[in-house]
Motif scaffolding. Structure first.
Motif, PDB file in Angstrom:
ATOM      1  N   ILE A   6       0.830  -1.214  -0.092  1.00 32.71           N
ATOM      2  CA  ILE A   6       0.007  -0.192   0.013  1.00 32.71           C
ATOM      3  C   ILE A   6       1.104   1.256   0.025  1.00 32.71           C
ATOM      4  O   ILE A   6       1.967   1.414   0.718  1.00 32.71           O
ATOM      5  N   VAL A   7       0.599   2.138  -0.832  1.00 26.69           N
ATOM      6  CA  VAL A   7       1.238   3.453  -0.875  1.00 26.69           C
ATOM      7  C   VAL A   7       0.479   4.580  -1.181  1.00 26.69           C
ATOM      8  O   VAL A   7      -0.768   4.459  -1.138  1.00 26.69           O
ATOM      9  N   PHE A   8       1.048   5.823  -0.977  1.00 22.34           N
ATOM     10  CA  PHE A   8       0.125   7.121  -0.921  1.00 22.34           C
ATOM     11  C   PHE A   8       0.698   7.692  -2.174  1.00 22.34           C
ATOM     12  O   PHE A   8       1.946   7.891  -2.470  1.00 22.34           O
ATOM     13  N   VAL A   9      -0.129   8.281  -2.952  1.00 22.68           N
ATOM     14  CA  VAL A   9      -0.104   9.128  -4.141  1.00 22.68           C
ATOM     15  C   VAL A   9      -0.798  10.442  -3.776  1.00 22.68           C
ATOM     16  O   VAL A   9      -2.098  10.478  -3.567  1.00 22.68           O
ATOM     17  N   SER A  10       0.234  11.353  -4.062  1.00 21.89           N
ATOM     18  CA  SER A  10      -0.443  13.138  -3.684  1.00 21.89           C
ATOM     19  C   SER A  10       0.136  13.755  -4.908  1.00 21.89           C
ATOM     20  O   SER A  10       1.409  13.681  -5.101  1.00 21.89           O
ATOM     21  N   GLY A  11      -0.954  14.661  -5.724  1.00 21.44           N
ATOM     22  CA  GLY A  11      -0.210  15.666  -6.649  1.00 21.44           C
ATOM     23  C   GLY A  11      -1.125  15.867  -7.694  1.00 21.44           C
ATOM     24  O   GLY A  11      -2.117  15.267  -7.746  1.00 21.44           O
ATOM     25  N   VAL A  25      -4.838  14.664  -7.145  1.00 17.10           N
ATOM     26  CA  VAL A  25      -4.869  13.384  -6.596  1.00 17.10           C
ATOM     27  C   VAL A  25      -4.335  13.375  -5.159  1.00 17.10           C
ATOM     28  O   VAL A  25      -3.277  13.927  -4.685  1.00 17.10           O
ATOM     29  N   SER A  26      -4.967  12.762  -4.140  1.00 13.62           N
ATOM     30  CA  SER A  26      -4.578  12.528  -2.869  1.00 13.62           C
ATOM     31  C   SER A  26      -5.148  11.187  -2.280  1.00 13.62           C
ATOM     32  O   SER A  26      -6.324  11.254  -1.792  1.00 13.62           O
ATOM     33  N   THR A  27      -4.612  10.130  -2.644  1.00 11.11           N
ATOM     34  CA  THR A  27      -5.393   8.719  -2.174  1.00 11.11           C
ATOM     35  C   THR A  27      -4.203   7.900  -1.940  1.00 11.11           C
ATOM     36  O   THR A  27      -3.024   7.756  -2.211  1.00 11.11           O
ATOM     37  N   ASP A  28      -4.700   6.674  -1.289  1.00  8.30           N
ATOM     38  CA  ASP A  28      -3.660   5.409  -1.210  1.00  8.30           C
ATOM     39  C   ASP A  28      -3.871   4.490  -2.428  1.00  8.30           C
ATOM     40  O   ASP A  28      -4.882   4.624  -3.233  1.00  8.30           O
ATOM     41  N   ALA A  29      -3.124   3.560  -2.715  1.00  5.79           N
ATOM     42  CA  ALA A  29      -3.153   2.823  -3.716  1.00  5.79           C
ATOM     43  C   ALA A  29      -2.381   1.593  -3.429  1.00  5.79           C
ATOM     44  O   ALA A  29      -1.558   1.352  -2.639  1.00  5.79           O
ATOM     45  N   VAL A  30      -2.673   0.521  -4.276  1.00  7.60           N
ATOM     46  CA  VAL A  30      -2.050  -0.957  -4.080  1.00  7.60           C
ATOM     47  C   VAL A  30      -1.117  -0.974  -5.556  1.00  7.60           C
ATOM     48  O   VAL A  30      -1.511  -0.873  -6.439  1.00  7.60           O
ATOM     49  N   VAL A  31       0.063  -1.337  -5.132  1.00  3.99           N
ATOM     50  CA  VAL A  31       1.056  -1.908  -5.944  1.00  3.99           C
ATOM     51  C   VAL A  31       0.764  -3.122  -6.607  1.00  3.99           C
ATOM     52  O   VAL A  31       0.610  -4.054  -6.164  1.00  3.99           O
ATOM     53  N   GLU A  32       0.303  -3.039  -8.212  1.00  4.74           N
ATOM     54  CA  GLU A  32      -0.193  -4.164  -8.934  1.00  4.74           C
ATOM     55  C   GLU A  32       1.108  -5.212  -9.548  1.00  4.74           C
ATOM     56  O   GLU A  32       0.914  -6.155  -9.734  1.00  4.74           O
ATOM     57  N   LYS A  33       2.216  -4.583  -9.624  1.00  3.95           N
ATOM     58  CA  LYS A  33       3.491  -5.316 -10.385  1.00  3.95           C
ATOM     59  C   LYS A  33       4.438  -4.640  -9.722  1.00  3.95           C
ATOM     60  O   LYS A  33       4.916  -3.378  -9.860  1.00  3.95           O
ATOM     61  N   LYS A  40      10.455   3.610 -14.610  1.00  2.00           N
ATOM     62  CA  LYS A  40       9.937   5.220 -14.338  1.00  2.00           C
ATOM     63  C   LYS A  40       8.664   5.232 -13.862  1.00  2.00           C
ATOM     64  O   LYS A  40       8.212   6.383 -13.455  1.00  2.00           O
ATOM     65  N   LYS A  41       7.692   4.223 -14.234  1.00  7.85           N
ATOM     66  CA  LYS A  41       6.459   4.177 -13.861  1.00  7.85           C
ATOM     67  C   LYS A  41       6.232   2.870 -12.948  1.00  7.85           C
ATOM     68  O   LYS A  41       6.839   1.962 -13.402  1.00  7.85           O
ATOM     69  N   VAL A  42       4.953   2.991 -12.105  1.00 11.05           N
ATOM     70  CA  VAL A  42       4.607   1.905 -11.241  1.00 11.05           C
ATOM     71  C   VAL A  42       3.181   1.601 -11.625  1.00 11.05           C
ATOM     72  O   VAL A  42       2.425   2.580 -11.632  1.00 11.05           O
ATOM     73  N   LEU A  43       2.758   0.371 -11.931  1.00 13.76           N
ATOM     74  CA  LEU A  43       1.417   0.119 -12.092  1.00 13.76           C
ATOM     75  C   LEU A  43       0.708   0.017 -10.914  1.00 13.76           C
ATOM     76  O   LEU A  43       0.964  -0.758  -9.914  1.00 13.76           O
ATOM     77  N   LEU A  44      -0.411   0.896 -10.433  1.00  7.71           N
ATOM     78  CA  LEU A  44      -1.164   1.073  -9.230  1.00  7.71           C
ATOM     79  C   LEU A  44      -2.493   1.090  -9.239  1.00  7.71           C
ATOM     80  O   LEU A  44      -3.024   1.252 -10.558  1.00  7.71           O
ATOM     81  N   THR A  45      -3.275   0.333  -8.592  1.00  4.01           N
ATOM     82  CA  THR A  45      -4.638   0.768  -8.348  1.00  4.01           C
ATOM     83  C   THR A  45      -4.973   1.770  -7.327  1.00  4.01           C
ATOM     84  O   THR A  45      -4.730   1.467  -6.225  1.00  4.01           O
ATOM     85  N   LEU A  46      -5.489   2.841  -7.919  1.00  6.30           N
ATOM     86  CA  LEU A  46      -5.663   4.066  -7.119  1.00  6.30           C
ATOM     87  C   LEU A  46      -6.870   3.719  -6.192  1.00  6.30           C
ATOM     88  O   LEU A  46      -8.131   3.376  -6.881  1.00  6.30           O
ATOM     89  N   PHE A  47      -7.077   3.996  -5.038  1.00  6.94           N
ATOM     90  CA  PHE A  47      -8.397   3.823  -4.372  1.00  6.94           C
ATOM     91  C   PHE A  47      -9.553   4.964  -4.808  1.00  6.94           C
ATOM     92  O   PHE A  47     -10.632   4.362  -5.032  1.00  6.94           O
ATOM     93  N   HIS A  48      -8.910   5.919  -5.165  1.00  2.15           N
ATOM     94  CA  HIS A  48     -10.111   7.123  -5.296  1.00  2.15           C
ATOM     95  C   HIS A  48      -9.367   8.102  -6.433  1.00  2.15           C
ATOM     96  O   HIS A  48      -8.111   8.588  -5.943  1.00  2.15           O
ATOM     97  N   ILE A  49     -10.087   8.605  -7.351  1.00  5.94           N
ATOM     98  CA  ILE A  49      -9.383   9.642  -8.230  1.00  5.94           C
ATOM     99  C   ILE A  49     -10.562  10.210  -8.933  1.00  5.94           C
ATOM    100  O   ILE A  49     -11.587   9.483  -9.644  1.00  5.94           O
ATOM    101  N   ASP A  50     -10.915  11.340  -8.979  1.00 10.57           N
ATOM    102  CA  ASP A  50     -11.954  12.294  -9.601  1.00 10.57           C
ATOM    103  C   ASP A  50     -13.295  11.707  -9.559  1.00 10.57           C
ATOM    104  O   ASP A  50     -14.137  11.463 -10.428  1.00 10.57           O
TER     105      ASP A  50
END
Length: 67
Positions: A6-11, A25-33, A40-50
């Motif tokens: 579980i990670v946090f994404v904000s910005g 964006v300001s939400t927790d997310a799960v690392v999928e891979k 340079k990018k990580v595949l995540l499932t964001l809990f909430h966005i827009d």
């Protein structure tokens, strides 16, 4: 960072390299891979966005905060 963490994404979505959204964006997310060191990018499932929930997207690795 590894799959299942579980990670946090904000910005701004453009700074996070999230396509299809133009929001703050300001939400927790799960690392999928588990990312490689050079990725340079990580595949995540964001809990909430827009108003959407459980959105799977690639996010800029340097902007992810590990919990």
């Amino acid at each position: 960072m590894k799959r299942g963490d579980i990670v946090f994404v904000s910005g701004d979505s453009s700074d996070l390299w999230i396509q299809g959204y133009n929001v703050r964006v300001s939400t927790d997310a799960v690392v999928e891979k588990t990312p490689n060191r050079k990725d340079k990018k990580v595949l995540l499932t964001l809990f909430h966005i827009d108003g959407d929930s459980r959105v799977c997207t690639a996010v800029r690795k340097s902007k992810i905060i590990e919990k």
